[in-house]
Design a protein around this motif. Structure first.
Motif, mmCIF file in Angstrom:
data_model
loop_
_atom_site.group_PDB
_atom_site.id
_atom_site.type_symbol
_atom_site.label_atom_id
_atom_site.label_comp_id
_atom_site.label_asym_id
_atom_site.label_seq_id
_atom_site.Cartn_x
_atom_site.Cartn_y
_atom_site.Cartn_z
ATOM 1 N N GLN A 139 0.795 -1.204 -0.009
ATOM 2 C CA GLN A 139 -0.077 -0.145 -0.146
ATOM 3 C C GLN A 139 0.921 1.288 0.078
ATOM 4 O OE1 GLN A 139 -2.814 0.184 3.434
ATOM 5 N NE2 GLN A 139 -3.543 2.063 2.862
ATOM 6 N N HIS A 140 0.421 2.250 -0.860
ATOM 7 C CA HIS A 140 1.454 3.259 -0.795
ATOM 8 C C HIS A 140 0.440 4.777 -1.064
ATOM 9 C CE1 HIS A 140 4.194 6.123 -2.860
ATOM 10 N NE2 HIS A 140 5.020 5.633 -1.982
ATOM 11 N N ASP A 141 0.315 5.157 0.107
ATOM 12 C CA ASP A 141 -0.695 6.570 -0.023
ATOM 13 C C ASP A 141 0.315 7.634 0.611
ATOM 14 O OD1 ASP A 141 -2.392 8.542 0.231
ATOM 15 O OD2 ASP A 141 -3.784 7.713 1.568
ATOM 16 N N LEU A 142 0.969 8.217 -0.236
ATOM 17 C CA LEU A 142 2.051 9.530 0.255
ATOM 18 C C LEU A 142 1.121 10.751 0.442
ATOM 19 C CD1 LEU A 142 4.830 8.484 0.756
ATOM 20 C CD2 LEU A 142 5.581 9.913 -1.235
ATOM 21 N N THR A 143 0.123 10.688 1.181
ATOM 22 C CA THR A 143 -0.555 12.046 1.618
ATOM 23 C C THR A 143 -0.677 12.155 3.060
ATOM 24 O OG1 THR A 143 -2.638 10.882 1.530
ATOM 25 C CG2 THR A 143 -1.846 12.082 -0.496
ATOM 26 N N GLY A 153 -1.655 11.577 6.621
ATOM 27 C CA GLY A 153 -2.599 10.570 7.187
ATOM 28 C C GLY A 153 -2.606 9.376 6.479
ATOM 29 N N GLY A 154 -1.798 9.098 5.436
ATOM 30 C CA GLY A 154 -2.133 8.300 4.511
ATOM 31 C C GLY A 154 -0.909 7.184 5.092
ATOM 32 N N ASP A 155 -1.140 5.788 4.559
ATOM 33 C CA ASP A 155 -0.304 4.717 4.866
ATOM 34 C C ASP A 155 0.533 4.206 3.953
ATOM 35 O OD1 ASP A 155 -1.044 4.466 7.580
ATOM 36 O OD2 ASP A 155 -2.904 3.766 6.868
ATOM 37 N N VAL A 156 1.748 3.760 4.319
ATOM 38 C CA VAL A 156 2.408 2.855 3.215
ATOM 39 C C VAL A 156 2.578 1.430 4.087
ATOM 40 C CG1 VAL A 156 4.931 2.721 2.232
ATOM 41 C CG2 VAL A 156 3.617 4.949 2.355
ATOM 42 N N TRP A 169 5.498 -0.510 8.381
ATOM 43 C CA TRP A 169 4.442 0.328 8.064
ATOM 44 C C TRP A 169 4.998 1.875 8.206
ATOM 45 C CZ3 TRP A 169 3.070 3.663 11.988
ATOM 46 C CH2 TRP A 169 3.270 3.437 13.014
ATOM 47 N N ARG A 229 3.281 5.852 8.742
ATOM 48 C CA ARG A 229 1.954 6.704 8.776
ATOM 49 C C ARG A 229 2.614 8.023 8.459
ATOM 50 N NH1 ARG A 229 -3.041 6.802 11.212
ATOM 51 N NH2 ARG A 229 -3.071 4.679 10.071
#
Length: 161
Positions: free
Chosen positions: A53-57, A59-62, A77, A79
């Motif tokens: 998972q890769h959400d570079l915003t 509050g996002g998670d990797v 992980w 955050r």
């Protein structure tokens, strides 16, 4: 070698890695922003990463796992707390269980990445801050310094490709 220094500051509970690359800031930023590029260097050569998972915003998670030479998977992980593309990124980094859920009994660290233009390329500073001296020593004893140097040491090859 890409890594120019690693500084352990026990008084301030920080571990700072500085690396210089002969590529523009925007190109080095892609090593963080693109999950396929991130997994080519996030982890030492013998423990390749797979980013799930890769959400570079903010509050996002990797989420990711590293695979040992014996085939064991080690989950982790991030955050994401702050992103200023293409120059900075901040996140909390920790260990996870096999389901990708944060492991409450494992240490976490806050990581701040700063990319700055320098003559002929980019300087990357990665500063990890720990909650306690014990936590920092635990991570250092687990091989964090060597692992980080080996991981970042792969970046020149990626940039040259």
């Amino acid at each position: 070698m890409t890594v120019t220094s690693v500084d352990k500051d026990l008084d301030n509970l920080t571990l700072t890695l500085i690396a210089d690359f002969s590529a523009p800031v925007e190109r080095v930023w892609q090593l963080w922003a693109d999950p396929r590029q991130l997994e080519r260097w996030w982890g030492p050569p013998t423990y390749p990463a797979t980013v799930e998972q890769h959400d570079l915003t903010p509050g996002g998670d990797v989420t990711y796992f590293m695979t040992s030479p014996e085939g064991e998977k080690h989950y982790g992980w991030w955050r994401v707390t702050s992103v200023t593309s293409p120059t900075s990124l901040e996140f909390t980094d920790g260990f996870a269980d096999q389901d990708g859920k944060p492991s409450p009994d494992q240490p976490t660290m806050n990581v701040r990445v700063q990319l700055t233009e320098r003559e002929g390329g980019t300087r990357m500073e990665m500063r990890s801050t720990f909650d306690s001296r014990e936590q920092m020593e635990q991570m250092v004893n687990m091989g964090m310094v060597e692992g980080l140097q080996e991981a970042v040491g792969q970046i020149d090859g990626i940039l040259a490709a």
